[in-house]
Design a protein around this motif. Structure first.
Motif, PDB file in Angstrom:
ATOM      1  N   ALA A  42       0.825  -1.199   0.000  1.00 34.29           N
ATOM      2  CA  ALA A  42       0.000   0.000   0.000  1.00 34.29           C
ATOM      3  C   ALA A  42       0.866   1.258   0.000  1.00 34.29           C
ATOM      4  O   ALA A  42       0.406   2.327  -0.358  1.00 34.29           O
ATOM      5  CB  ALA A  42      -0.945   0.001   1.202  1.00 34.29           C
ATOM      6  N   GLU A  43       2.120   1.136   0.419  1.00 35.26           N
ATOM      7  CA  GLU A  43       3.019   2.283   0.409  1.00 35.26           C
ATOM      8  C   GLU A  43       3.333   2.710  -1.022  1.00 35.26           C
ATOM      9  O   GLU A  43       3.588   3.873  -1.279  1.00 35.26           O
ATOM     10  CB  GLU A  43       4.314   1.953   1.164  1.00 35.26           C
ATOM     11  N   GLU A  44       3.359   1.766  -1.950  1.00 34.92           N
ATOM     12  CA  GLU A  44       3.592   2.096  -3.349  1.00 34.92           C
ATOM     13  C   GLU A  44       2.327   2.721  -3.925  1.00 34.92           C
ATOM     14  O   GLU A  44       1.230   2.316  -3.602  1.00 34.92           O
ATOM     15  CB  GLU A  44       3.898   0.819  -4.158  1.00 34.92           C
ATOM     16  N   THR A  45       2.519   3.696  -4.772  1.00 36.71           N
ATOM     17  CA  THR A  45       1.365   4.318  -5.410  1.00 36.71           C
ATOM     18  C   THR A  45       1.139   3.673  -6.760  1.00 36.71           C
ATOM     19  O   THR A  45       1.955   3.810  -7.663  1.00 36.71           O
ATOM     20  CB  THR A  45       1.586   5.830  -5.578  1.00 36.71           C
ATOM     21  N   ILE A  46       0.055   2.953  -6.859  1.00 35.76           N
ATOM     22  CA  ILE A  46      -0.347   2.354  -8.133  1.00 35.76           C
ATOM     23  C   ILE A  46      -1.488   3.207  -8.650  1.00 35.76           C
ATOM     24  O   ILE A  46      -2.493   3.400  -7.964  1.00 35.76           O
ATOM     25  CB  ILE A  46      -0.768   0.883  -7.951  1.00 35.76           C
ATOM     26  N   GLU A  47      -1.318   3.742  -9.828  1.00 38.00           N
ATOM     27  CA  GLU A  47      -2.319   4.656 -10.377  1.00 38.00           C
ATOM     28  C   GLU A  47      -3.307   3.976 -11.312  1.00 38.00           C
ATOM     29  O   GLU A  47      -4.348   4.542 -11.613  1.00 38.00           O
ATOM     30  CB  GLU A  47      -1.615   5.804 -11.102  1.00 38.00           C
ATOM     31  N   GLU A  48      -2.966   2.762 -11.772  1.00 33.74           N
ATOM     32  CA  GLU A  48      -3.823   2.063 -12.719  1.00 33.74           C
ATOM     33  C   GLU A  48      -3.820   0.573 -12.435  1.00 33.74           C
ATOM     34  O   GLU A  48      -2.816   0.018 -11.990  1.00 33.74           O
ATOM     35  CB  GLU A  48      -3.325   2.269 -14.152  1.00 33.74           C
ATOM     36  N   LEU A  49      -4.928  -0.064 -12.730  1.00 35.70           N
ATOM     37  CA  LEU A  49      -5.044  -1.518 -12.692  1.00 35.70           C
ATOM     38  C   LEU A  49      -5.586  -1.969 -14.038  1.00 35.70           C
ATOM     39  O   LEU A  49      -6.240  -1.202 -14.749  1.00 35.70           O
ATOM     40  CB  LEU A  49      -5.996  -1.963 -11.576  1.00 35.70           C
TER      41      LEU A  49
ATOM     42  N   PHE B 196      -8.697  -3.729 -19.875  1.00 32.80           N
ATOM     43  CA  PHE B 196      -9.035  -2.313 -19.904  1.00 32.80           C
ATOM     44  C   PHE B 196      -8.393  -1.667 -18.683  1.00 32.80           C
ATOM     45  O   PHE B 196      -8.298  -2.288 -17.622  1.00 32.80           O
ATOM     46  CB  PHE B 196     -10.548  -2.103 -19.871  1.00 32.80           C
ATOM     47  N   THR B 197      -7.961  -0.422 -18.832  1.00 30.90           N
ATOM     48  CA  THR B 197      -7.270   0.273 -17.750  1.00 30.90           C
ATOM     49  C   THR B 197      -8.264   0.959 -16.826  1.00 30.90           C
ATOM     50  O   THR B 197      -9.103   1.742 -17.266  1.00 30.90           O
ATOM     51  CB  THR B 197      -6.291   1.323 -18.316  1.00 30.90           C
ATOM     52  N   LEU B 198      -8.156   0.635 -15.527  1.00 34.09           N
ATOM     53  CA  LEU B 198      -8.920   1.306 -14.485  1.00 34.09           C
ATOM     54  C   LEU B 198      -8.001   2.367 -13.894  1.00 34.09           C
ATOM     55  O   LEU B 198      -6.985   2.052 -13.281  1.00 34.09           O
ATOM     56  CB  LEU B 198      -9.361   0.309 -13.400  1.00 34.09           C
ATOM     57  N   HIS B 199      -8.323   3.634 -14.110  1.00 31.38           N
ATOM     58  CA  HIS B 199      -7.567   4.756 -13.560  1.00 31.38           C
ATOM     59  C   HIS B 199      -8.065   4.970 -12.135  1.00 31.38           C
ATOM     60  O   HIS B 199      -9.266   5.173 -11.927  1.00 31.38           O
ATOM     61  CB  HIS B 199      -7.790   6.027 -14.393  1.00 31.38           C
ATOM     62  N   LEU B 200      -7.151   4.948 -11.165  1.00 36.37           N
ATOM     63  CA  LEU B 200      -7.539   5.014  -9.758  1.00 36.37           C
ATOM     64  C   LEU B 200      -7.451   6.430  -9.201  1.00 36.37           C
ATOM     65  O   LEU B 200      -6.561   7.201  -9.581  1.00 36.37           O
ATOM     66  CB  LEU B 200      -6.639   4.096  -8.931  1.00 36.37           C
ATOM     67  N   TYR B 201      -8.370   6.738  -8.301  1.00 34.80           N
ATOM     68  CA  TYR B 201      -8.292   7.988  -7.549  1.00 34.80           C
ATOM     69  C   TYR B 201      -7.310   7.793  -6.406  1.00 34.80           C
ATOM     70  O   TYR B 201      -7.054   6.664  -5.971  1.00 34.80           O
ATOM     71  CB  TYR B 201      -9.670   8.393  -7.019  1.00 34.80           C
TER      72      TYR B 201
ATOM     73  N   GLY C  40     -12.332   4.858  -8.927  1.00 35.86           N
ATOM     74  CA  GLY C  40     -11.626   5.163 -10.164  1.00 35.86           C
ATOM     75  C   GLY C  40     -12.581   5.222 -11.325  1.00 35.86           C
ATOM     76  O   GLY C  40     -13.799   5.322 -11.151  1.00 35.86           O
ATOM     77  N   TYR C  41     -12.015   5.151 -12.534  1.00 37.53           N
ATOM     78  CA  TYR C  41     -12.850   5.223 -13.736  1.00 37.53           C
ATOM     79  C   TYR C  41     -12.165   4.538 -14.909  1.00 37.53           C
ATOM     80  O   TYR C  41     -10.938   4.417 -14.959  1.00 37.53           O
ATOM     81  CB  TYR C  41     -13.165   6.676 -14.102  1.00 37.53           C
ATOM     82  N   PHE C  42     -12.967   4.087 -15.839  1.00 40.84           N
ATOM     83  CA  PHE C  42     -12.520   3.563 -17.124  1.00 40.84           C
ATOM     84  C   PHE C  42     -12.838   4.611 -18.176  1.00 40.84           C
ATOM     85  O   PHE C  42     -13.785   5.386 -18.014  1.00 40.84           O
ATOM     86  CB  PHE C  42     -13.293   2.285 -17.497  1.00 40.84           C
ATOM     87  N   ASP C  43     -12.076   4.620 -19.251  1.00 43.25           N
ATOM     88  CA  ASP C  43     -12.445   5.406 -20.417  1.00 43.25           C
ATOM     89  C   ASP C  43     -13.556   4.612 -21.101  1.00 43.25           C
ATOM     90  O   ASP C  43     -13.309   3.521 -21.617  1.00 43.25           O
ATOM     91  CB  ASP C  43     -11.250   5.604 -21.355  1.00 43.25           C
TER      92      ASP C  43
ATOM     93  N   SER D 156      -5.788  -7.015 -12.252  1.00 40.96           N
ATOM     94  CA  SER D 156      -4.352  -7.249 -12.035  1.00 40.96           C
ATOM     95  C   SER D 156      -3.594  -5.925 -12.070  1.00 40.96           C
ATOM     96  O   SER D 156      -4.095  -4.909 -12.551  1.00 40.96           O
ATOM     97  CB  SER D 156      -3.809  -8.199 -13.106  1.00 40.96           C
ATOM     98  N   ALA D 157      -2.383  -5.962 -11.536  1.00 37.59           N
ATOM     99  CA  ALA D 157      -1.548  -4.755 -11.465  1.00 37.59           C
ATOM    100  C   ALA D 157      -0.712  -4.590 -12.725  1.00 37.59           C
ATOM    101  O   ALA D 157      -0.303  -3.489 -13.050  1.00 37.59           O
ATOM    102  CB  ALA D 157      -0.648  -4.818 -10.234  1.00 37.59           C
ATOM    103  N   ASP D 158      -0.452  -5.673 -13.415  1.00 37.82           N
ATOM    104  CA  ASP D 158       0.428  -5.618 -14.588  1.00 37.82           C
ATOM    105  C   ASP D 158      -0.347  -5.368 -15.864  1.00 37.82           C
ATOM    106  O   ASP D 158      -1.439  -5.903 -16.057  1.00 37.82           O
ATOM    107  CB  ASP D 158       1.191  -6.935 -14.755  1.00 37.82           C
ATOM    108  N   LYS D 159       0.265  -4.589 -16.759  1.00 37.88           N
ATOM    109  CA  LYS D 159      -0.323  -4.440 -18.100  1.00 37.88           C
ATOM    110  C   LYS D 159      -0.029  -5.715 -18.865  1.00 37.88           C
ATOM    111  O   LYS D 159       1.030  -6.295 -18.725  1.00 37.88           O
ATOM    112  CB  LYS D 159       0.263  -3.241 -18.816  1.00 37.88           C
TER     113      LYS D 159
END
Length: 182
Positions: free
Chosen positions: A42-49, A60-65, A149-152, A178-181
């Motif tokens: 949780a210390e790492e900032t992940i901006e997308e899943l 599809f990319t989930l952009h996180l708040y 978050g949100y999807f396009d 998942s965390a990886d593209k």
């Protein structure tokens, strides 16, 4: 002789109880290690899943708040993909504009709900009961949600959500986070 047998049986029962207690302690240690790893992640900032609708779906990319709810969920995803079932997909109120995915109750996820009355296609929320709510079409629905978050929201995205196949033999649909593209 009978006394020796009784002593032997008592020894075996005591030894079995000790082994059982050790196994239970090991499970608790493993749970704590998993929880600690999640906290460290949780210390790492992940901006997308990456989210797939169906096991073999297009990601599809989930952009996180940036909030504690999103950080906690990404920490669990960092430990391995979340493969969440969709038990109800066409038999609840507003199913034609939203889907919800239940996260197992063993995960404690903080939330800061606010009243939301208007949703745009692609918006993702977290609600009480460890539930992720995805609006895949615009909607005027009031609820207490924490923004996640949100999807396009493209035609391909909406089609992927609507056409997510029912998992053969299970009677439900699957979403894989998942965390990886890929």
């Amino acid at each position: 002789m009978r006394r020796k047998v009784l002593l032997f049986v008592a020894f075996v029962l005591s030894f079995t109880a000790i082994l059982s207690a050790c196994a239970s302690s090991k499970e608790k240690v493993n749970e704590n290690i998993t929880s600690n790893a999640a906290i460290e992640n949780a210390e790492e900032t992940i901006e997308e899943l990456q989210v797939r609708f169906g096991d073999m779906g297009t990601p599809f990319t989930l952009h996180l708040y940036e909030n504690d709810t999103a950080k906690t969920i990404t920490s669990f995803v960092g430990l391995g993909d979340l493969r969440l079932p969709i038990y109800h997909y066409d038999d609840y109120d507003n199913w034609e504009v939203m889907q919800y995915y239940d996260i197992p109750s063993k995960y404690e996820i903080p939330q800061n709900p606010e009243t939301i009355t208007s949703q745009k296609a692609g918006e993702v929320y977290f609600e009480e009961g460890n539930r992720i709510v995805l609006f895949y079409k615009d909607a005027e629905i009031s609820g207490e949600y924490t923004k996640l978050g949100y999807f396009d929201a493209s035609e391909d995205f909406i089609s992927a959500v609507e056409n997510n196949p029912v998992l053969e033999g299970w009677g439900n649909k699957i979403v894989v986070i998942s965390a990886d593209k890929e």
